[in-house]
Design an enzyme around this catalytic site. Structure first.
Site, PDB file in Angstrom:
ATOM      1  N   GLU A 240      -0.526  16.943   9.685  1.00  0.00           N
ATOM      2  CA  GLU A 240      -0.988  17.525   8.442  1.00  0.00           C
ATOM      3  C   GLU A 240      -2.326  16.933   8.009  1.00  0.00           C
ATOM      4  O   GLU A 240      -2.609  15.769   8.244  1.00  0.00           O
ATOM      5  CB  GLU A 240       0.072  17.342   7.361  1.00  0.00           C
ATOM      6  CG  GLU A 240       1.312  18.164   7.701  1.00  0.00           C
ATOM      7  CD  GLU A 240       2.378  18.162   6.628  1.00  0.00           C
ATOM      8  OE1 GLU A 240       3.013  19.203   6.443  1.00  0.00           O
ATOM      9  OE2 GLU A 240       2.596  17.116   5.986  1.00  0.00           O
TER      10      GLU A 240
ATOM     11  N   GLY B 145       0.030   8.273  10.099  1.00  0.00           N
ATOM     12  CA  GLY B 145      -0.303   7.315  11.145  1.00  0.00           C
ATOM     13  C   GLY B 145      -1.093   6.117  10.675  1.00  0.00           C
ATOM     14  O   GLY B 145      -1.554   6.049   9.543  1.00  0.00           O
TER      15      GLY B 145
ATOM     16  N   CYS C 275       7.162   1.801   7.141  1.00  0.00           N
ATOM     17  CA  CYS C 275       7.139   1.350   5.739  1.00  0.00           C
ATOM     18  C   CYS C 275       8.270   2.070   5.006  1.00  0.00           C
ATOM     19  O   CYS C 275       8.462   3.278   5.177  1.00  0.00           O
ATOM     20  CB  CYS C 275       5.794   1.666   5.091  1.00  0.00           C
ATOM     21  SG  CYS C 275       4.423   0.812   5.899  1.00  0.00           S
TER      22      CYS C 275
ATOM     23  N   CYS D  52       4.320   7.727  12.898  1.00  0.00           N
ATOM     24  CA  CYS D  52       3.790   6.376  12.674  1.00  0.00           C
ATOM     25  C   CYS D  52       4.787   5.361  13.213  1.00  0.00           C
ATOM     26  O   CYS D  52       5.997   5.595  13.180  1.00  0.00           O
ATOM     27  CB  CYS D  52       3.583   6.146  11.177  1.00  0.00           C
ATOM     28  SG  CYS D  52       2.676   4.630  10.797  1.00  0.00           S
TER      29      CYS D  52
ATOM     30  N   SER E  72      -3.259  -1.213   2.404  1.00  0.00           N
ATOM     31  CA  SER E  72      -2.006  -0.906   1.727  1.00  0.00           C
ATOM     32  C   SER E  72      -1.248  -2.196   1.475  1.00  0.00           C
ATOM     33  O   SER E  72      -0.549  -2.689   2.362  1.00  0.00           O
ATOM     34  CB  SER E  72      -1.170   0.035   2.603  1.00  0.00           C
ATOM     35  OG  SER E  72      -1.835   1.269   2.721  1.00  0.00           O
TER      36      SER E  72
ATOM     37  N   CYS F 266       7.718   5.517   2.821  1.00  0.00           N
ATOM     38  CA  CYS F 266       6.784   6.538   3.322  1.00  0.00           C
ATOM     39  C   CYS F 266       7.505   7.611   4.130  1.00  0.00           C
ATOM     40  O   CYS F 266       8.296   7.301   5.024  1.00  0.00           O
ATOM     41  CB  CYS F 266       5.723   5.852   4.187  1.00  0.00           C
ATOM     42  SG  CYS F 266       4.535   7.011   4.877  1.00  0.00           S
TER      43      CYS F 266
ATOM     44  N   SER G  39      -7.873   3.562   5.735  1.00  0.00           N
ATOM     45  CA  SER G  39      -6.778   2.833   5.104  1.00  0.00           C
ATOM     46  C   SER G  39      -5.861   2.258   6.176  1.00  0.00           C
ATOM     47  O   SER G  39      -5.454   2.961   7.104  1.00  0.00           O
ATOM     48  CB  SER G  39      -5.992   3.787   4.199  1.00  0.00           C
ATOM     49  OG  SER G  39      -4.887   3.115   3.633  1.00  0.00           O
TER      50      SER G  39
ATOM     51  N   CYS H  11      -8.310  14.347   3.724  1.00  0.00           N
ATOM     52  CA  CYS H  11      -7.414  13.269   4.142  1.00  0.00           C
ATOM     53  C   CYS H  11      -6.924  13.593   5.554  1.00  0.00           C
ATOM     54  O   CYS H  11      -6.254  14.601   5.775  1.00  0.00           O
ATOM     55  CB  CYS H  11      -6.252  13.174   3.151  1.00  0.00           C
ATOM     56  SG  CYS H  11      -5.053  11.915   3.595  1.00  0.00           S
TER      57      CYS H  11
ATOM     58  N   CYS I 161       0.132  11.549  -1.346  1.00  0.00           N
ATOM     59  CA  CYS I 161       0.208  10.347  -0.508  1.00  0.00           C
ATOM     60  C   CYS I 161       1.639  10.082  -0.075  1.00  0.00           C
ATOM     61  O   CYS I 161       2.546  10.064  -0.903  1.00  0.00           O
ATOM     62  CB  CYS I 161      -0.218   9.095  -1.274  1.00  0.00           C
ATOM     63  SG  CYS I 161      -1.844   9.157  -1.909  1.00  0.00           S
TER      64      CYS I 161
HETATM   65  N1  SAH Z   1      -1.070   3.586   7.783  1.00  0.00           N
HETATM   66  C1  SAH Z   1      -2.167   3.569   6.885  1.00  0.00           C
HETATM   67  C2  SAH Z   1      -2.611   4.957   6.525  1.00  0.00           C
HETATM   68  C3  SAH Z   1      -1.648   5.732   5.665  1.00  0.00           C
HETATM   69  S1  SAH Z   1      -2.450   5.928   4.161  1.00  0.00           S
HETATM   70  C4  SAH Z   1      -1.842   2.720   5.673  1.00  0.00           C
HETATM   71  O1  SAH Z   1      -0.704   2.273   5.573  1.00  0.00           O
HETATM   72  O2  SAH Z   1      -2.719   2.452   4.856  1.00  0.00           O
HETATM   73  C5  SAH Z   1      -1.274   6.503   3.122  1.00  0.00           C
HETATM   74  C6  SAH Z   1      -1.220   5.709   1.824  1.00  0.00           C
HETATM   75  O3  SAH Z   1      -0.164   6.265   1.036  1.00  0.00           O
HETATM   76  C7  SAH Z   1      -0.849   4.267   2.083  1.00  0.00           C
HETATM   77  O4  SAH Z   1      -1.396   3.414   1.120  1.00  0.00           O
HETATM   78  C8  SAH Z   1       0.638   4.339   1.920  1.00  0.00           C
HETATM   79  O5  SAH Z   1       1.189   3.078   1.710  1.00  0.00           O
HETATM   80  C9  SAH Z   1       0.779   5.272   0.739  1.00  0.00           C
HETATM   81  N2  SAH Z   1       2.109   5.866   0.644  1.00  0.00           N
HETATM   82  C10 SAH Z   1       3.028   5.990   1.608  1.00  0.00           C
HETATM   83  N3  SAH Z   1       4.149   6.581   1.138  1.00  0.00           N
HETATM   84  C11 SAH Z   1       3.920   6.840  -0.160  1.00  0.00           C
HETATM   85  C12 SAH Z   1       4.676   7.485  -1.176  1.00  0.00           C
HETATM   86  N4  SAH Z   1       5.885   7.976  -0.923  1.00  0.00           N
HETATM   87  N5  SAH Z   1       4.112   7.602  -2.383  1.00  0.00           N
HETATM   88  C13 SAH Z   1       2.871   7.153  -2.636  1.00  0.00           C
HETATM   89  N6  SAH Z   1       2.106   6.555  -1.702  1.00  0.00           N
HETATM   90  C14 SAH Z   1       2.612   6.401  -0.481  1.00  0.00           C
END
Ligand code: SAH
Length: 367
Positions: free
Chosen positions: A93, A171, A117, A113, A225, A120, A203, A106, A346
């Site tokens: 996406e 990812g 986390c 991934c 993050s 996510c 990021s 984005c 996000c």
């Molecule tokens: N792997 C990289 C790129 C992903 S960026 C990273 O971790 O930075 C996506 C951003 O959205 C990251 O900051 C991630 O932590 C955040 N994110 C993930 N799940 C989310 C959610 N359910 N709500 C809000 N932010 C989220």
């Protein structure tokens, strides 16, 4: 017959080399790059500043193949999300976010991934593979030229629709380093998309050695993050922390911004999870933690998805948290939730991932 080579992801140097090997002048590479990335032309026949013989020769051996669009949805606020097919079983996406003074794309870097986390949606899909350079830059190609074809006019002086790119889709970009760097170079190339490095943000969840590599190869704006002010909590939320704990991560962030330019800052992303990491105590600990790193903080309201097990903090809690950071002098913004009615916000990106369950093997190394 040999498969044709897809040159959508080729940069100036690679294309120049390929053309020389084909007995052509390497400056043709810049002409072809402009056709592809600036004009959106992927049919060699339409590249009219090349001779007919050359056009024929190129189309006999090469192809320019972006990912296939499966679905495009537009949210109430104008956010647009594409589901793109990258092979028989996998979809990714990409999200376009228009704002008053900019339009941000984005971009995803992997199918799924490996990092797992806990909050996510991408993590829940598992992991299949890294995206190729053509599949990463192909997302920008599709958005920029697709939106132009729909008649969208550029708001920006350089005539482009997309003014900013964030590597914040599906990812972990620093775990697909080479292809991500190649893509960033094409985004920044004057014969490509001509974006300055300030307009590109990568990021990462914090792959420490690769942060140093990024600084050497392509120092775009860095977002990290963080999500927790101490290792115990961060180990739970971002399991990668067990491999690269906060202290090492912040040291890498400091190296990344260096000392020459006092305006340079790392953006720390912090998703606010109700009752988990959102109390005044957490805010104060965050302030102490970031004291010695030139930082900005981006607070992200949690975007829920099915079976996430977490809740969004209420707005008063978010405001309190923000006030503590601001009063201590930290530049802090709360990220506006965009496109959540089409699951484009996000952490909601899921795509279609055929999980080959390699993740279970890979994540063990972070535990
Ligand atoms: N792997 C990289 C790129 C992903 S960026 C990273 O971790 O930075 C996506 C951003 O959205 C990251 O900051 C991630 O932590 C955040 N994110 C993930 N799940 C989310 C959610 N359910 N709500 C809000 N932010 C989220």
């Amino acid at each position: 017959m040999l498969d044709k080579i897809n040159i959508l992801g080729f940069n100036q140097e690679q294309l120049g080399k390929l053309f020389s090997e084909m007995g052509e002048k390497s400056f043709r590479a810049t002409q072809v790059l402009q056709w592809i990335h600036q004009q959106g032309v992927i049919d060699f026949d339409l590249m009219i500043n090349l001779s007919k013989t050359l056009r024929q020769k190129l189309s006999d051996r090469l192809t320019i193949q972006p990912p296939i669009q499966m679905l495009a949805q537009t949210a109430n606020d104008g956010t647009r999300k594409w589901l793109l097919k990258v092979d028989e079983t996998n979809g990714i996406e990409t999200v376009y976010i228009p704002e008053d003074d900019r339009a941000t794309l984005c971009i995803s870097s992997q199918v799924g991934c490996t990092l797992n986390c806990s909050f996510c949606a991408t993590a829940k899909q598992g992991f299949n593979r890294n995206l190729l350079t053509s599949e990463i830059i192909g997302q920008l190609w599709i958005a920029e030229h697709g939106l132009r074809k729909q008649g969208l006019k550029s708001e920006h002086s350089n005539g482009r629709i997309i003014s900013n790119v964030v590597m914040m889709g599906m990812g972990e970009p620093l775990l697909n380093f080479e292809n991500v760097i190649n893509s960033l170079q094409l985004m920044m190339d004057d014969f490509g998309y001509g974006l300055s490095k300030r307009r590109i943000t990568l990021s990462t969840a914090g792959i420490v050695p690769m942060i140093d590599q990024l600084r050497e190869k392509c120092p775009v704006s860095l977002a990290v993050s963080l999500h927790a002010p101490d290792d115990d909590l961060r180990n739970e939320l971002v399991p990668l922390n067990k491999k690269y704990p906060i202290k090492e991560l912040l040291a890498a962030c400091k190296r990344y911004v260096g000392e020459e330019d006092s305006r340079k800052k790392v953006t720390f992303e912090y998703v606010l999870l109700k009752g988990i990491n959102d109390t005044p105590k957490h805010a104060k600990a965050l302030v102490r933690l970031l004291e010695k790193v030139p930082s900005k903080v981006n607070l992200i309201p949690f975007n829920p998805f099915e079976q996430s097990g977490f809740q969004r903090s209420n707005s008063e809690t978010v405001e309190n948290f923000k006030t503590i950071l601001i009063n201590s002098g930290l530049i802090t913004i709360t990220r506006k939730t965009r496109g959540d009615d089409i699951a484009a916000a996000c952490g909601q990106l899921a795509g279609q991932v055929q999980d080959k369950s390699r993740r279970t093997i890979k994540i063990q190394s972070f535990q």
